[in-house]
Design a protein around this motif. Structure first.
Motif, mmCIF file in Angstrom:
data_model
loop_
_atom_site.group_PDB
_atom_site.id
_atom_site.type_symbol
_atom_site.label_atom_id
_atom_site.label_comp_id
_atom_site.label_asym_id
_atom_site.label_seq_id
_atom_site.Cartn_x
_atom_site.Cartn_y
_atom_site.Cartn_z
ATOM 1 N N PRO B 130 0.820 -1.217 0.000
ATOM 2 C CA PRO B 130 0.000 0.000 0.000
ATOM 3 C C PRO B 130 0.855 1.271 0.000
ATOM 4 O O PRO B 130 1.767 1.409 0.803
ATOM 5 C CB PRO B 130 -0.773 -0.118 1.321
ATOM 6 C CG PRO B 130 0.099 -0.958 2.196
ATOM 7 C CD PRO B 130 0.868 -1.878 1.308
ATOM 8 N N ASP B 131 0.541 2.155 -0.913
ATOM 9 C CA ASP B 131 1.221 3.456 -0.970
ATOM 10 C C ASP B 131 0.332 4.460 -0.250
ATOM 11 O O ASP B 131 -0.668 4.923 -0.791
ATOM 12 C CB ASP B 131 1.434 3.876 -2.435
ATOM 13 C CG ASP B 131 2.276 5.137 -2.535
ATOM 14 O OD1 ASP B 131 2.339 5.885 -1.529
ATOM 15 O OD2 ASP B 131 2.860 5.377 -3.600
ATOM 16 N N GLU B 132 0.712 4.768 0.985
ATOM 17 C CA GLU B 132 -0.160 5.599 1.809
ATOM 18 C C GLU B 132 -0.153 7.068 1.395
ATOM 19 O O GLU B 132 -0.903 7.866 1.953
ATOM 20 C CB GLU B 132 0.218 5.454 3.299
ATOM 21 C CG GLU B 132 -0.005 4.047 3.846
ATOM 22 C CD GLU B 132 -1.434 3.542 3.650
ATOM 23 O OE1 GLU B 132 -2.344 4.378 3.472
ATOM 24 O OE2 GLU B 132 -1.644 2.314 3.657
ATOM 25 N N THR B 133 0.675 7.424 0.429
ATOM 26 C CA THR B 133 0.593 8.810 -0.064
ATOM 27 C C THR B 133 -0.670 8.983 -0.905
ATOM 28 O O THR B 133 -1.109 10.110 -1.130
ATOM 29 C CB THR B 133 1.820 9.177 -0.921
ATOM 30 O OG1 THR B 133 1.878 8.312 -2.055
ATOM 31 C CG2 THR B 133 3.094 9.055 -0.117
ATOM 32 N N ARG B 134 -1.247 7.880 -1.374
ATOM 33 C CA ARG B 134 -2.506 7.880 -2.121
ATOM 34 C C ARG B 134 -2.590 9.044 -3.101
ATOM 35 O O ARG B 134 -3.437 9.939 -2.943
ATOM 36 C CB ARG B 134 -3.696 7.961 -1.158
ATOM 37 C CG ARG B 134 -3.769 6.784 -0.233
ATOM 38 C CD ARG B 134 -4.827 6.986 0.830
ATOM 39 N NE ARG B 134 -4.850 5.849 1.740
ATOM 40 C CZ ARG B 134 -5.708 4.849 1.656
ATOM 41 N NH1 ARG B 134 -6.629 4.850 0.724
ATOM 42 N NH2 ARG B 134 -5.654 3.854 2.511
ATOM 43 N N PRO B 135 -1.735 9.055 -4.117
ATOM 44 C CA PRO B 135 -1.692 10.229 -4.996
ATOM 45 C C PRO B 135 -3.005 10.514 -5.713
ATOM 46 O O PRO B 135 -3.294 11.649 -6.036
ATOM 47 C CB PRO B 135 -0.586 9.876 -5.987
ATOM 48 C CG PRO B 135 -0.436 8.403 -5.915
ATOM 49 C CD PRO B 135 -0.796 8.021 -4.520
ATOM 50 N N PHE B 136 -3.792 9.483 -5.962
ATOM 51 C CA PHE B 136 -5.086 9.714 -6.617
ATOM 52 C C PHE B 136 -6.212 9.145 -5.765
ATOM 53 O O PHE B 136 -7.223 8.679 -6.269
ATOM 54 C CB PHE B 136 -5.098 9.102 -8.016
ATOM 55 C CG PHE B 136 -4.092 9.733 -8.931
ATOM 56 C CD1 PHE B 136 -4.335 10.990 -9.469
ATOM 57 C CD2 PHE B 136 -2.900 9.100 -9.231
ATOM 58 C CE1 PHE B 136 -3.408 11.594 -10.301
ATOM 59 C CE2 PHE B 136 -1.967 9.700 -10.059
ATOM 60 C CZ PHE B 136 -2.226 10.954 -10.592
#
Lengths: 83, 214
Positions: B130-136
Motif C-alpha cells: 500500500p502506498d499511503e501517499t494515495r496520490p489519486f
C-alpha cells in the motif's frame, strides 16, 4: 542511473536521474535514496545473473547498488493483507 | 394512533441515522480531502483513462524486468510462477527436505506456495504494497506493478517478504480448485511453449488473463 517509483494510478515515475560517478549527482541520488527509504519504500535493482536470467536484488543502502545498474525501482514496503 | 406512528418513525429515523452516519461522515471527509488536495494541485480532476494508462506503463516496466518466459506466462495466463528457495540458505529450507517449491504470483491476490511435482498447495501468503501517499485517492498499485513488486521481493529477499505476509492455509482467499486449474494451465502452457519454435519477441501482447478478485 535512474530512480523509478511505482505510484498508484500512475505506473512508474522518474524521481531522480544522474551519474553516480559525478559527485554532485551522487550526492543528489544518495539523498533521494534515503528519502525514499525514509518514506517506507523498498528499493529493488533488476539484475541479470551469470546464466543470463533476470533477477532482482533488494538494496538497503546506496552503497549496495551494483555499479553497473542503470535503474533502481522503489515500491511501497510489503505489509500483511487480507486478514 | 398518529402519535404512535410519529414516534415509531422518529425511532426508525434515529436508528437509521446511527447506522448510516459513519458512512456519510467518511464520504464527507473523503470529499473534503479530495477538494483540499485538488486545491493544492496534488490531485487532478477525475480522469477515466488514468488507471488504464498506469497499467500500460506498469506492464512495460514488468516486461522489462522479468524473463521472457515469465512475461509470456503473465500475458497468457495472468500470473507468474516464481521458484522458491533461490536466495535461501539450504539449511533454511530443510522443512521441505530439498523438494522444489514455487509460488504463483497473482495481481492483488495472495501469493500461493505449492509443490510443482505433486501440485500440492502449501500456503497462501497475503501481502500488499500500500502506498499511503494515495496520490489519486487510492493506495493500490496497478496490477502489473503489484506483480512486479512481488516478483522483485521474492527474488531479492524471499524470507523478508514471507515474514511480512500473513500466512494462511490454502483456500482462505483463492479457491483451491482455481489454483489447481491454474497449475494445470501452466503445465499445458509450458508444454506448448516447448513445442513451439523460438518465441517471436515482436508478438503483440494482449492484456493478461484476468481473475476476479476475491
Amino acid at each position: 542511473m535512474k530512480f523509478l517509483r511505482m505510484r498508484p494510478g500512475h505506473g512508474e515515475q522518474l524521481i531522480a536521474e544522474g551519474d553516480p560517478e559525478v559527485a554532485e549527482d551522487a550526492e543528489r541520488l544518495v539523498a533521494e535514496f534515503r528519502r525514499q527509504l525514509d518514506q517506507g519504500m523498498w528499493a529493488a535493482v533488476p539484475v541479470t545473473s551469470e546464466a543470463g536470467r533476470r533477477e532482482a536484488e533488494l538494496v538497503r543502502t546506496f552503497g549496495d547498488i551494483p555499479s553497473a545498474t542503470d535503474r533502481v525501482i522503489f515500491f511501497p514496503r510489503a505489509a500483511g493483507g487480507g486478514v | 394512533m398518529t402519535v404512535a406512528l410519529c414516534v415509531t418513525a422518529i425511532v426508525v429515523i434515529a436508528l437509521l441515522s446511527e447506522i448510516t452516519w459513519p458512512y456519510v461522515d467518511r464520504r464527507l471527509d473523503h470529499r473534503r480531502a479530495r477538494r483540499e488536495a485538488r486545491r493544492l494541485g496534488v490531485v487532478g480532476p477525475y480522469d477515466p483513462g488514468r488507471e488504464r494508462r498506469a497499467e500500460q506503463r506498469a506492464r512495460e516496466l514488468l516486461r522489462s524486468c522479468v524473463n521472457d518466459e515469465e512475461w509470456g506466462m503473465y500475458r497468457d495466463l495472468g500470473f507468474i510462477r516464481v521458484w522458491g528457495g533461490q536466495g535461501v540458505p539450504a539449511d533454511a529450507a530443510r522443512d521441505l527436505r530439498g523438494v522444489p517449491y514455487a509460488y504463483l504470483v497473482y495481481p492483488h491476490k495472495p501469493i500461493v506456495a505449492y509443490l510443482p511435482q505433486t501440485g500440492q498447495l502449501l500456503n497462501e501468503y497475503c501481502v500488499e504494497f500500500p502506498d499511503e501517499t494515495r496520490p489519486f485517492g487510492s493506495a493500490r498499485l496497478p496490477d502489473s506493478d503489484d506483480v512486479l513488486a512481488k516478483w522483485m521481493a521474492l527474488k531479492g529477499d524471499e524470507r523478508r517478504l514471507i515474514a511480512e505476509a500473513n500466512l494462511h492455509l490454502p483456500g482462505r482467499q483463492i479457491d483451491p480448485k482455481q489454483v489447481q486449474r491454474d497449475i494445470w494451465r501452466l503445465g499445458r502452457w509450458e508444454r506448448e511453449r516447448l513445442e513451439r519454435p523460438a518465441a517471436d519477441p515482436g508478438t503483440p501482447s494482449p492484456p493478461p488473463a484476468r481473475h476476479d478478485n476475491p
